[in-house]
Design a protein around this motif. Structure first.
Motif, short mmCIF file in Angstrom:
data_model
loop_
_atom_site.label_atom_id
_atom_site.label_comp_id
_atom_site.label_asym_id
_atom_site.label_seq_id
_atom_site.Cartn_x
_atom_site.Cartn_y
_atom_site.Cartn_z
N VAL A 1 50.90 35.92 38.57
CA VAL A 1 49.66 35.73 39.32
C VAL A 1 49.80 34.48 40.16
O VAL A 1 50.05 33.39 39.65
CB VAL A 1 48.45 35.62 38.37
CG1 VAL A 1 47.19 35.24 39.15
CG2 VAL A 1 48.23 36.93 37.62
N LEU A 2 49.62 34.64 41.48
CA LEU A 2 49.83 33.54 42.43
C LEU A 2 48.53 32.93 42.92
O LEU A 2 48.52 31.81 43.42
CB LEU A 2 50.64 34.06 43.62
CG LEU A 2 51.99 34.71 43.29
CD1 LEU A 2 52.63 35.30 44.54
CD2 LEU A 2 52.92 33.72 42.63
N GLY A 3 47.44 33.66 42.79
CA GLY A 3 46.16 33.14 43.26
C GLY A 3 45.02 34.06 42.89
O GLY A 3 45.24 35.21 42.48
N MET A 4 43.81 33.54 43.01
CA MET A 4 42.62 34.31 42.68
C MET A 4 41.70 34.38 43.90
O MET A 4 41.48 33.38 44.58
CB MET A 4 41.88 33.69 41.49
CG MET A 4 42.68 33.67 40.21
SD MET A 4 41.70 33.17 38.79
CE MET A 4 43.01 33.03 37.55
N ASP A 5 41.19 35.57 44.15
CA ASP A 5 40.28 35.81 45.27
C ASP A 5 38.85 35.67 44.75
O ASP A 5 38.35 36.53 44.03
CB ASP A 5 40.53 37.20 45.83
CG ASP A 5 39.63 37.52 47.01
OD1 ASP A 5 38.98 36.59 47.54
OD2 ASP A 5 39.56 38.71 47.40
N ILE A 6 38.20 34.56 45.12
CA ILE A 6 36.85 34.28 44.62
C ILE A 6 35.90 34.17 45.81
O ILE A 6 36.19 33.48 46.79
CB ILE A 6 36.83 32.99 43.79
CG1 ILE A 6 37.73 33.16 42.56
CG2 ILE A 6 35.41 32.63 43.36
CD1 ILE A 6 37.89 31.91 41.74
N GLU A 7 34.77 34.86 45.71
CA GLU A 7 33.78 34.85 46.77
C GLU A 7 32.40 34.65 46.16
O GLU A 7 32.01 35.40 45.26
CB GLU A 7 33.84 36.17 47.55
CG GLU A 7 32.90 36.24 48.74
CD GLU A 7 33.03 37.55 49.49
OE1 GLU A 7 31.97 38.12 49.86
OE2 GLU A 7 34.18 38.02 49.67
N ASP A 8 31.68 33.63 46.63
CA ASP A 8 30.33 33.32 46.12
C ASP A 8 30.33 33.14 44.60
O ASP A 8 29.42 33.59 43.90
CB ASP A 8 29.33 34.41 46.51
CG ASP A 8 29.14 34.50 48.02
OD1 ASP A 8 29.25 33.45 48.69
OD2 ASP A 8 28.91 35.63 48.52
N GLY A 9 31.39 32.51 44.12
CA GLY A 9 31.46 32.21 42.70
C GLY A 9 31.84 33.38 41.81
O GLY A 9 31.78 33.26 40.58
N ARG A 10 32.26 34.51 42.39
CA ARG A 10 32.64 35.68 41.60
C ARG A 10 34.05 36.11 41.96
O ARG A 10 34.45 36.06 43.12
CB ARG A 10 31.67 36.84 41.80
CG ARG A 10 30.24 36.53 41.35
CD ARG A 10 29.40 37.79 41.34
NE ARG A 10 29.91 38.76 40.37
CZ ARG A 10 29.58 38.76 39.07
NH1 ARG A 10 28.76 37.83 38.60
NH2 ARG A 10 30.05 39.67 38.26
N ILE A 11 34.78 36.57 40.95
CA ILE A 11 36.15 37.02 41.17
C ILE A 11 36.15 38.38 41.84
O ILE A 11 35.38 39.27 41.48
CB ILE A 11 36.92 37.07 39.83
CG1 ILE A 11 38.41 37.35 40.04
CG2 ILE A 11 36.31 38.08 38.86
CD1 ILE A 11 39.19 36.16 40.49
N LYS A 12 36.98 38.52 42.84
CA LYS A 12 37.11 39.79 43.57
C LYS A 12 38.47 40.45 43.31
O LYS A 12 38.61 41.66 43.46
CB LYS A 12 36.95 39.56 45.06
CG LYS A 12 35.56 39.03 45.45
CD LYS A 12 34.49 40.04 45.17
CE LYS A 12 33.12 39.54 45.65
NZ LYS A 12 32.05 40.52 45.36
N GLY A 13 39.45 39.62 42.95
CA GLY A 13 40.79 40.16 42.73
C GLY A 13 41.78 39.04 42.50
O GLY A 13 41.43 37.86 42.54
N VAL A 14 43.02 39.43 42.26
CA VAL A 14 44.09 38.45 42.05
C VAL A 14 45.28 38.81 42.92
O VAL A 14 45.57 39.99 43.15
CB VAL A 14 44.52 38.38 40.57
CG1 VAL A 14 43.42 37.82 39.70
CG2 VAL A 14 44.97 39.75 40.05
N GLU A 15 45.93 37.78 43.43
CA GLU A 15 47.15 37.95 44.21
C GLU A 15 48.33 37.78 43.27
O GLU A 15 48.41 36.79 42.53
CB GLU A 15 47.21 36.93 45.34
CG GLU A 15 48.32 37.18 46.34
CD GLU A 15 48.08 38.45 47.15
OE1 GLU A 15 49.01 39.28 47.22
OE2 GLU A 15 46.96 38.59 47.70
N THR A 16 49.24 38.74 43.25
CA THR A 16 50.38 38.69 42.34
C THR A 16 51.68 38.83 43.11
O THR A 16 51.69 39.15 44.30
CB THR A 16 50.31 39.81 41.28
OG1 THR A 16 50.78 41.04 41.84
CG2 THR A 16 48.89 39.99 40.76
N SER A 17 52.78 38.60 42.41
CA SER A 17 54.10 38.75 43.02
C SER A 17 54.42 40.21 43.33
O SER A 17 55.40 40.50 44.02
CB SER A 17 55.17 38.17 42.10
OG SER A 17 55.13 38.79 40.82
#
Length: 278
Positions: A210-226
């Protein structure tokens, strides 16, 4: 997904087939574009989380993301000790519940995790150690947890090879003892939970960092992975000493510190077989 149930009969039957009929213990699927739950960390705790979510709560669309391989992270480096004789009420109750899970775990997941309840001793070398030990044993007794305070002679009776004399470098004045405590092979725990979770439809993705987390308005939307982007609105970070790094990706600073620990622990060892080449 493995449909083989491990048993004496299945071992005999597969032996007749020269052990060529075993299915893989768990599948290695491709990462899907979205999941209901993503669990970061494919160790014992991460895989257990996925297993119990699927078994007890009916959540089936789960991915476990492991940046390395199963059983190769902190799970393979811990002390293997399983106990519940902690001082504080909250800790002792949590670990006592865990102990009860351990006592039926191999049967539950149909996998030998080599859990051996051989007992745990915490040696006392000073009078203050004895006072602290007595306090802990009494606290355990109030919480219904098996614990005993042993004298020097009782320790010697349990462990004849231990030098308890006053001439030793660290004289033994006594010990706390929990008979139900023991050890387990924790990489086997990871493999067993992986097999059981996979059989319930959990996707286990190895070599997926997991390389990063996609967060919008304080809520998780998804994760960026390898291996690409994954949509999800539920993420569990179960990465042991790496948890603060993962939390930082979500903009959270955990008030915890990681500390190294050295321990001398007996454990079950697989036999070494000599191979003779003719």
């Amino acid at each position: 997904m493995s449909s083989n149930r491990y048993s004496l009969w299945s071992l005999f039957k597969q032996g007749l087939k020269h052990n060529k009929g075993w299915e893989p213990a768990w599948t290695s699927p491709q990462l899907k574009p979205s999941y209901d739950v993503v669990i970061i960390g494919g160790g014992g705790h991460g895989l257990a989380t996925a297993y119990y979510l699927a078994k007890n709560h009916g959540v089936k669309n789960i991915a476990v993301l492991e940046r390395g391989y199963l059983g190769g992270g902190n799970t393979a480096r811990n002390t293997t000790i399983v106990r519940s004789n902690y001082l504080w009420d909250e800790a002792s109750q949590l670990y006592e519940h865990s102990m009860k899970l351990w006592e039926g775990l191999s049967e539950d997941i149909n996998y030998n995790v080599m859990f051996s309840q051989r007992g745990v001793f915490n040696l006392c070398h000073t009078l203050q150690d004895m006072r602290d030990g007595e306090r802990r044993v009494n606290a355990n007794a109030l919480n219904g947890i098996d614990a005993q305070l042993l004298t020097t002679a009782e320790v010697k009776a349990h462990i004849p090879l231990l030098d308890c004399s006053s001439r030793s470098r660290y004289p033994v004045l006594g010990a706390t003892y929990q008979p139900r405590a023991g050890v387990a092979r924790h990489d086997a725990v990871a493999w067993g939970f992986a097999r059981a979770a996979s059989a319930l439809g959990v996707d286990i993705i190895q070599q997926c960092e997991v390389l990063g987390m996609d967060i919008e308005d304080g809520r998780i939307k998804g994760v960026e992975t390898s291996q690409g982007y994954v949509r999800t609105n539920r993420v569990g970070c179960v990465t042991a000493g790496h948890s603060s790094v993962m939390a930082k990706m979500a903009g959270i600073r955990l008030p915890i510190e990681s500390h190294p620990l050295q321990a001398f622990v007996s454990e079950s060892m697989r036999p070494c077989l000599d191979t003779v080449v003719m």
